[in-house]
Motif scaffolding. Structure first.
Motif, PDB file in Angstrom:
ATOM      1  N   SER A  31       0.902  -0.972   0.363  1.00 44.74           N
ATOM      2  CA  SER A  31       0.209  -0.060   0.314  1.00 44.74           C
ATOM      3  C   SER A  31       0.466   1.521   0.023  1.00 44.74           C
ATOM      4  O   SER A  31       0.171   2.552  -0.374  1.00 44.74           O
ATOM      5  N   LEU A  32       2.236   1.205   0.078  1.00 44.24           N
ATOM      6  CA  LEU A  32       3.079   2.373   0.040  1.00 44.24           C
ATOM      7  C   LEU A  32       3.185   2.628  -1.396  1.00 44.24           C
ATOM      8  O   LEU A  32       3.312   2.115  -2.017  1.00 44.24           O
ATOM      9  N   ALA A  33       3.630   4.005  -0.702  1.00 50.54           N
ATOM     10  CA  ALA A  33       3.707   5.005  -2.037  1.00 50.54           C
ATOM     11  C   ALA A  33       4.796   4.847  -3.009  1.00 50.54           C
ATOM     12  O   ALA A  33       5.784   5.697  -2.675  1.00 50.54           O
ATOM     13  N   LYS A  34       4.859   3.311  -3.225  1.00 49.63           N
ATOM     14  CA  LYS A  34       6.118   2.883  -4.198  1.00 49.63           C
ATOM     15  C   LYS A  34       5.844   2.120  -5.371  1.00 49.63           C
ATOM     16  O   LYS A  34       4.450   1.166  -5.006  1.00 49.63           O
ATOM     17  N   ALA A  35       6.396   1.385  -6.537  1.00 53.29           N
ATOM     18  CA  ALA A  35       6.092   0.538  -7.194  1.00 53.29           C
ATOM     19  C   ALA A  35       6.776  -0.254  -6.744  1.00 53.29           C
ATOM     20  O   ALA A  35       7.342  -1.075  -5.434  1.00 53.29           O
ATOM     21  N   PRO A  36       5.400  -2.036  -7.522  1.00 53.37           N
ATOM     22  CA  PRO A  36       5.865  -2.741  -6.520  1.00 53.37           C
ATOM     23  C   PRO A  36       7.102  -4.017  -6.312  1.00 53.37           C
ATOM     24  O   PRO A  36       7.941  -3.719  -7.509  1.00 53.37           O
ATOM     25  N   SER A  37       7.313  -4.352  -5.426  1.00 52.71           N
ATOM     26  CA  SER A  37       8.849  -4.815  -4.367  1.00 52.71           C
ATOM     27  C   SER A  37      10.259  -3.391  -5.583  1.00 52.71           C
ATOM     28  O   SER A  37      11.394  -4.417  -5.015  1.00 52.71           O
ATOM     29  N   SER A  38       9.639  -2.516  -5.154  1.00 56.80           N
ATOM     30  CA  SER A  38      11.197  -2.121  -5.509  1.00 56.80           C
ATOM     31  C   SER A  38      12.061  -1.410  -4.569  1.00 56.80           C
ATOM     32  O   SER A  38      13.191  -1.084  -4.889  1.00 56.80           O
ATOM     33  N   LEU A  39      11.320  -2.177  -3.509  1.00 54.45           N
ATOM     34  CA  LEU A  39      12.629  -2.163  -1.852  1.00 54.45           C
ATOM     35  C   LEU A  39      13.940  -3.609  -1.556  1.00 54.45           C
ATOM     36  O   LEU A  39      14.131  -3.474  -0.846  1.00 54.45           O
ATOM     37  N   GLY A  40      13.202  -4.096  -3.220  1.00 56.82           N
ATOM     38  CA  GLY A  40      13.926  -5.639  -2.792  1.00 56.82           C
ATOM     39  C   GLY A  40      13.895  -6.307  -1.316  1.00 56.82           C
ATOM     40  O   GLY A  40      12.803  -6.200  -1.088  1.00 56.82           O
ATOM     41  N   ARG A  41      15.002  -6.439  -0.843  1.00 55.37           N
ATOM     42  CA  ARG A  41      15.363  -7.000   0.280  1.00 55.37           C
ATOM     43  C   ARG A  41      15.195  -6.457   1.035  1.00 55.37           C
ATOM     44  O   ARG A  41      14.609  -7.439   2.211  1.00 55.37           O
ATOM     45  N   LEU A  42      15.155  -5.062   1.392  1.00 51.51           N
ATOM     46  CA  LEU A  42      14.426  -4.593   2.040  1.00 51.51           C
ATOM     47  C   LEU A  42      13.125  -4.860   2.564  1.00 51.51           C
ATOM     48  O   LEU A  42      12.734  -5.378   4.272  1.00 51.51           O
ATOM     49  N   GLU A  43      12.344  -5.074   2.047  1.00 50.06           N
ATOM     50  CA  GLU A  43      11.030  -6.048   2.162  1.00 50.06           C
ATOM     51  C   GLU A  43      10.888  -7.117   2.741  1.00 50.06           C
ATOM     52  O   GLU A  43      10.135  -7.724   3.082  1.00 50.06           O
ATOM     53  N   ASP A  44      11.539  -7.663   2.281  1.00 53.75           N
ATOM     54  CA  ASP A  44      11.757  -9.254   2.797  1.00 53.75           C
ATOM     55  C   ASP A  44      12.336  -9.633   3.349  1.00 53.75           C
ATOM     56  O   ASP A  44      11.566  -9.856   5.013  1.00 53.75           O
ATOM     57  N   LEU A  45      13.047  -8.424   4.204  1.00 53.59           N
ATOM     58  CA  LEU A  45      13.563  -8.519   5.798  1.00 53.59           C
ATOM     59  C   LEU A  45      12.964  -7.575   6.073  1.00 53.59           C
ATOM     60  O   LEU A  45      12.603  -7.880   7.506  1.00 53.59           O
ATOM     61  N   VAL A  46      11.793  -6.864   6.160  1.00 52.32           N
ATOM     62  CA  VAL A  46      10.507  -5.885   7.277  1.00 52.32           C
ATOM     63  C   VAL A  46      10.026  -7.352   7.032  1.00 52.32           C
ATOM     64  O   VAL A  46       8.996  -7.150   8.456  1.00 52.32           O
ATOM     65  N   LEU A  47       8.827  -8.351   6.440  1.00 56.65           N
ATOM     66  CA  LEU A  47       8.095  -9.315   6.076  1.00 56.65           C
ATOM     67  C   LEU A  47       8.974 -10.728   7.176  1.00 56.65           C
ATOM     68  O   LEU A  47       8.346 -10.944   8.243  1.00 56.65           O
ATOM     69  N   HIS A  48      10.518 -10.853   7.306  1.00 57.67           N
ATOM     70  CA  HIS A  48      10.324 -11.189   8.329  1.00 57.67           C
ATOM     71  C   HIS A  48      10.769 -10.788   9.639  1.00 57.67           C
ATOM     72  O   HIS A  48      10.196 -11.827  10.162  1.00 57.67           O
ATOM     73  N   LEU A  49      11.286  -9.734  10.226  1.00 62.24           N
ATOM     74  CA  LEU A  49      11.519  -9.428  11.670  1.00 62.24           C
ATOM     75  C   LEU A  49       9.866  -8.877  11.985  1.00 62.24           C
ATOM     76  O   LEU A  49       9.761  -9.344  12.831  1.00 62.24           O
ATOM     77  N   GLY A  50       8.632  -9.275  10.895  1.00 61.68           N
ATOM     78  CA  GLY A  50       7.658  -8.688  11.085  1.00 61.68           C
ATOM     79  C   GLY A  50       6.411 -10.601  11.853  1.00 61.68           C
ATOM     80  O   GLY A  50       6.459 -10.021  12.938  1.00 61.68           O
ATOM     81  N   ILE A  51       6.813 -11.427  11.257  1.00 61.68           N
ATOM     82  CA  ILE A  51       6.935 -12.417  11.582  1.00 61.68           C
ATOM     83  C   ILE A  51       7.414 -13.220  12.850  1.00 61.68           C
ATOM     84  O   ILE A  51       6.831 -13.893  13.667  1.00 61.68           O
ATOM     85  N   VAL A  52       8.527 -12.950  12.732  1.00 61.21           N
ATOM     86  CA  VAL A  52       9.261 -12.901  14.079  1.00 61.21           C
ATOM     87  C   VAL A  52       8.964 -12.550  14.842  1.00 61.21           C
ATOM     88  O   VAL A  52       8.832 -12.938  16.643  1.00 61.21           O
ATOM     89  N   GLN A  53       8.182 -10.726  15.068  1.00 57.94           N
ATOM     90  CA  GLN A  53       7.818 -10.249  15.994  1.00 57.94           C
ATOM     91  C   GLN A  53       6.501  -9.971  16.182  1.00 57.94           C
ATOM     92  O   GLN A  53       5.880  -9.909  17.643  1.00 57.94           O
ATOM     93  N   GLY A  54       5.907 -11.313  15.353  1.00 59.42           N
ATOM     94  CA  GLY A  54       4.316 -11.403  16.149  1.00 59.42           C
ATOM     95  C   GLY A  54       3.350 -10.397  15.624  1.00 59.42           C
ATOM     96  O   GLY A  54       2.691 -10.385  16.575  1.00 59.42           O
ATOM     97  N   THR A  55       3.752  -8.827  14.660  1.00 54.32           N
ATOM     98  CA  THR A  55       2.973  -7.719  14.538  1.00 54.32           C
ATOM     99  C   THR A  55       3.507  -7.335  12.897  1.00 54.32           C
ATOM    100  O   THR A  55       4.244  -7.184  12.245  1.00 54.32           O
TER     101      THR A  55
END
Length: 204
Positions: A31-55
């Motif tokens: 939903s962010l104002a960016k092209a899909p997957s434009s942040l590359g590996r950073l998006e994967d890291l955020v997703l992983h961190l969110g799953i680890v933290q449960g939020t």
């Protein structure tokens, strides 16, 4: 042979995935104002961190870096250009706050934990000692570690990981010590099936 204590610790590890949190995070990122997957590996890291933290709103406030310090007996074979005890000198520099890593830790409020896993030479105060004295034998003559030492090292590492998870939002791992690149190349060669000429740096 895996020790009973280590087997119990390994059996306690379970896959970590929360489809609900993953879905919320993915939709938030998209939903962010960016092209899909434009942040590359950073998006994967955020997703992983969110799953680890449960939020779906992960944050990194408490940060740490763990420095595992240990020398390798293979240094006896003259495998490195650096002089012996260069790892110990760097540890001393870190403890004095003079190392670039120390500067980064101060700048970004990162807590540093220095852990002695077998440094050669007189180890300064302020280090958590998991294995006092030289630990790894010369791999050209003997196994680097005995079976008991390997079990103890793995279990100690898992215990430290559990402590880090309870105290910090993110933790980095660093190794400091002499002969590390040679030992890593030997391990990679054994695990990958590649020839040593492919895994070891060389000059013409």
């Amino acid at each position: 042979m895996i020790s009973p204590d280590l087997k119990t610790a390994l059996d306690s590890i379970v896959p970590l995935f929360d489809s609900h949190v993953a879905g919320l995070l993915t939709r938030r990122i998209d939903s962010l104002a960016k092209a899909p997957s434009s942040l590359g590996r950073l998006e994967d890291l955020v997703l992983h961190l969110g799953i680890v933290q449960g939020t779906a709103a992960p944050a990194i406030r408490r940060k740490a870096v763990y420095l595992f310090c240990g020398d390798h007996g293979v240094m006896e074979e003259g495998v490195a250009q650096s002089s012996q005890h260069s790892g110990l000198r760097r540890v001393q520099s870190i403890l004095r706050g003079a190392d670039p890593l120390s500067v980064l830790c101060r700048r970004f409020q990162i807590e540093a934990a220095v852990i002695d896993c077998g440094l050669a030479g007189a180890v300064p105060a302020g280090i958590l000692q998991l294995h006092p004295g030289p630990a790894a034998s010369n791999i050209t003559r003997l196994p680097a570690l005995t079976v008991d030492q390997t079990n103890q090292a793995l279990l100690a590492g898992m215990n430290l990981a559990a402590e880090a998870a309870a105290q910090f939002d993110a933790a980095g791992l660093i190794h400091v010590g002499d002969g590390a690149s040679t030992s890593a190349a030997a391990l990679f060669t054994a695990l990958s099936g590649h020839e040593a000429s492919e895994t070891c740096p060389h000059t013409d």
